[in-house]
Design a protein around this motif. Sequence first.
Motif, PDB file in Angstrom:
ATOM      1  N   PRO A 107      38.125  48.786 -62.010  1.00 46.80           N
ATOM      2  CA  PRO A 107      36.868  48.254 -61.448  1.00 46.80           C
ATOM      3  C   PRO A 107      36.401  48.984 -60.196  1.00 46.80           C
ATOM      4  O   PRO A 107      35.201  49.016 -59.924  1.00 46.80           O
ATOM      5  CB  PRO A 107      37.211  46.787 -61.126  1.00 46.80           C
ATOM      6  CG  PRO A 107      38.306  46.434 -62.082  1.00 46.80           C
ATOM      7  CD  PRO A 107      39.110  47.695 -62.236  1.00 46.80           C
ATOM      8  N   LEU A 108      37.312  49.575 -59.433  1.00 45.93           N
ATOM      9  CA  LEU A 108      36.907  50.298 -58.227  1.00 45.93           C
ATOM     10  C   LEU A 108      36.369  51.680 -58.538  1.00 45.93           C
ATOM     11  O   LEU A 108      35.821  52.359 -57.648  1.00 45.93           O
ATOM     12  CB  LEU A 108      38.086  50.421 -57.259  1.00 45.93           C
ATOM     13  CG  LEU A 108      38.664  49.103 -56.720  1.00 45.93           C
ATOM     14  CD1 LEU A 108      39.869  49.388 -55.836  1.00 45.93           C
ATOM     15  CD2 LEU A 108      37.610  48.321 -55.950  1.00 45.93           C
ATOM     16  N   GLY A 109      36.558  52.146 -59.762  1.00 44.99           N
ATOM     17  CA  GLY A 109      36.130  53.480 -60.121  1.00 44.99           C
ATOM     18  C   GLY A 109      37.012  54.564 -59.541  1.00 44.99           C
ATOM     19  O   GLY A 109      36.584  55.713 -59.408  1.00 44.99           O
ATOM     20  N   GLN A 110      38.285  54.260 -59.220  1.00 52.13           N
ATOM     21  CA  GLN A 110      39.187  55.216 -58.581  1.00 52.13           C
ATOM     22  C   GLN A 110      40.262  55.742 -59.538  1.00 52.13           C
ATOM     23  O   GLN A 110      40.697  56.882 -59.397  1.00 52.13           O
ATOM     24  CB  GLN A 110      39.872  54.544 -57.377  1.00 52.13           C
ATOM     25  CG  GLN A 110      38.925  54.077 -56.295  1.00 52.13           C
ATOM     26  CD  GLN A 110      38.277  55.228 -55.555  1.00 52.13           C
ATOM     27  OE1 GLN A 110      38.839  56.328 -55.467  1.00 52.13           O
ATOM     28  NE2 GLN A 110      37.071  55.001 -55.045  1.00 52.13           N
ATOM     29  N   HIS A 111      40.683  54.932 -60.453  1.00 51.84           N
ATOM     30  CA  HIS A 111      41.819  55.275 -61.310  1.00 51.84           C
ATOM     31  C   HIS A 111      41.360  55.356 -62.763  1.00 51.84           C
ATOM     32  O   HIS A 111      40.791  54.400 -63.302  1.00 51.84           O
ATOM     33  CB  HIS A 111      42.925  54.228 -61.170  1.00 51.84           C
ATOM     34  CG  HIS A 111      43.268  53.915 -59.744  1.00 51.84           C
ATOM     35  ND1 HIS A 111      44.058  54.720 -58.966  1.00 51.84           N
ATOM     36  CD2 HIS A 111      42.881  52.874 -58.934  1.00 51.84           C
ATOM     37  CE1 HIS A 111      44.180  54.197 -57.755  1.00 51.84           C
ATOM     38  NE2 HIS A 111      43.457  53.059 -57.713  1.00 51.84           N
TER      39      HIS A 111
END
Length: 982
Positions: A107-111
């Motif tokens: 959801p954070l767009g990081q992983h």
Amino acid sequence: MTSIFDQLEQASQISQRAEPVSEPMTSSGYITMQMEDNTPMFSKQKMNFNPSDLITHVAVASDYLVLAMANGKLFRLDLKMPDQHEEIHYAKFVQPNTKLSNIFLDPLGQHLLLAFAARNKEGNPELIYLHRSRNKPKSVSKSRNYEVTEVGWNYENKSVTTTGPILLGTSQGHLLETELEADNDKMFSGSQQYWRQIFDIGKGTDTPITGIQFHRINNTTKYFIFVTTPTRLYQFIGSAVFTDNKPSLQTIFYSYLTTTETGFQEIPSTLKYSKLQFYFDKDNTPKTFAWLTEPGIFYGQLDPTSQQNSNSLFTQGELINYPAEKIDTKDLVSEKSDATEKTPLAFVLTEFHAILMFSDKVKAVSLLNQELVYQDTYSEAHGKLKNIVKDPIRRTIWAVTDKAVFRYKVIREERNVWRIYSDKEEFDLAKQYCHNNPAFIDIINVKQAELLFSRGEYEKSVEIFAETQCSFETVCLKFLEVNQTNALKFYLAKRLDALNEDDKTLISMIVIWMTELYLSQLGFLRRKGKEDSDEYCQIQSDFEMFLLQPKVMNCMHHVKSVIYDLMASHGDKHNLIKLTIINEDYENVIEQNIYKKSYLEALKILQGLRRPDLYYQFAPMLMEAAPKHTVDALISQGHSLTPSKLLPAFLGCENDDKHVLEIIRYLEYIVQNFNGKDKAIHNYLLTLYAERNKPALMRYLSRQGQTLDMVNFDVHYALRICREKNVPEACVKLSALLGLWEAAVERALDVDVPLAKSVAAMPEDTEMQRRLWLTIAEHVITKNQDLKEAMSLLQECPLIKIEDILPFFSDVVTIDHFREPICQSLQEYNTQIEDLKAEMEEATKSAECVRDEIQSFRNRSVVVSVSDACCACALALLLRPFYLFPCAHRFHADCLLTEIQPTLSPARRNKLSDLQRRLSVLSSAELAAVTASGLPLREVIRNEIDDIVASECIFCGEYMIACIDKPFITDEDWDKVMKEWE
């Protein structure tokens, strides 16, 4: 510039948009309001992305877009910076015998996780991790034997370097728990914190996991987990163990490992896939879920707390069928209808709709009524649709084809929700989604009222009808047809409240109608003998409250005669009287009762009113006919009546004792209970006492007091009345009250000697008392020449002496009879002479002492030596001008001035300042001028200064007494004294 294909696609999208549900306007209250919003609910926009090859997979989160392409590259783009993108070649980091099966973005767009499946038996599945800040992915080593088909992200994770605990689902039905962390080395990322298998849904069978969602229940340590396979929806709930604020999800499954039954919802399906989607509210709390299966979408409201009472974590679960295919023969774009493609390939969930993706079209179906509300067909120029996804944070919706990316915009999807809830008879929910639109609310209210009316719930129905804009006549006829009088009254009352004061005609009509309804109900119950029933009392109470309403009271002034006629026709005398009270039309009813000689009824009506003017108006007639009951009614009113205004009624009925006694009773009540001081009342009461009850008159005079300022009647008038009515005792009291002592004593002597003696003792002037006693003595002695009685008078009054009464005796009486009183009198005179001599001698001695003291002060002197010091500053006294007091205290003039100035009053302080200023400002010539006293002006000013400054010694005078509570050392000097003591 928009291409020809895009223009054709937009035309197709508009042509195939579902028309909104139309609803006839059932209320006439809003005829000019626009009822529909013409803005499209769903619209799409093609994004200007140019991937280098065909798109195979897509993932979006937090405005970060990742596309997987057929050439083995990843296309990454921050949507906030659309001009900057990058492509990463991921294929060279994986084995050649694998193919990309899916990509997952947290959801954070990081992983980012890339899942690979084996192409043949020689290949092995693989899982690749890529951080947003890295360009080289790394294989997750422990995933070699697992083909990952789904990832359950941790929505509570806020870290950009680690994923937090996450769940992985495999093609064999295994649930894995792991945590991935980005390494500090930019060349290498994706280290595993741990890796463990926590559950096996397949239990030995190859059952692929198609969806995973896990979330924590608010304010608890419990988590609930949804896991889907192609045919089943599993639910798990349990408490997690936290370590370093991170949960261990493995503990949730401990209770499920020991049981053979796991809660699940099963829907048969021949598909090898299914999809699970959650919808989150504004607080990012899961609100609803949807599970895509072959028969339809299983949809429900999430309620994790309900698991305490059942095995389900959701409520209101229902299966939503897929919409039927619509083929528009006028469509500009040619379509190939595939009859076999009935199940969507993917979907996203909004608050009220499910957006379904097929290979060549996108449809939106309502979750509330399962109707198709939107359909969008894609052109072959863009290729087939690959996926449709939703950004979990930004809530944007993206559809991807082989060659293009489209963004869907959802505008006010709740616009028609109120209609749907209204059709489903869920009116409270329908009103919530009206956004306070009065026209929509009116339509809902009309539907609800009609439904309740059809069910026979008339009271509830009329409450809602009263809030609508329905025709007044239509609603009234409805309830008249079913003979619902109470409901009709409620409706009329509501409409009456809504009318303005200017609508006099409508108000009058409703008031008359409601009055008729109330009177009919009351009359019907009276005819049945139910006047004491609760129903009758309630209707009567409601009718009285209705009559007291401000609008009704104002209307009564215009339609009073009509209402009176109505009540008379119904024979309702009770309410007629109440109405006259409300309309303040009391004279009519009371006059009728008096005319019919119903005096008690008239008094009863009067007592129920608060109209003193009516008592003054009708008291003469009522006192004449029923004095006792009238006086009882007057007494019941207490101080609300002015007794003096009732005197005309009393004066007209003094014919017999019966009337007079009742009048006296009322006047006594006023005087005794309310301390009335009206002279007219007291004069009238005194007159009646003098005529009818003389003992009561004497008691009354005694209570009034013996001074003019205490009595409340006119004393001169009372004296005249008592003389006329021949009440000598009262005349004596009144004469004494006026100060006519001689006349009072003379009248008392005609009545009784003791009465005269009591009057003679009243004056404060001793000379007047002496004269009065001499009058009594003269009367007593000249009457019977009784020596003993004369001697008793001398004992009773010491003011008269034997020599005062001797002239009253006849000449035949000898002095021997008075020897003892005469000797006693001479002895008293001798004692007085001796006292005067003693006082004279004491005064002479005091005068001699004063003369001696004055002579001694003339010769007194004080010697001041050089060593004498000022008592204030302790310096030599002769250095400066000084003052010397008789007490031997001495002060410098300036020291004494400093000490004495704070003690002076403001006036003396100002005078001292003025004298000092004059002494310093005036010239020598002016100061040397001789004043009227013969002294120079300088000497006069200095004498006045001395009078102020040296009026007393500050150590021996009043100043020292006034300073007794003052400290010896002030706060300002304390530090100085402390240093000296050290």
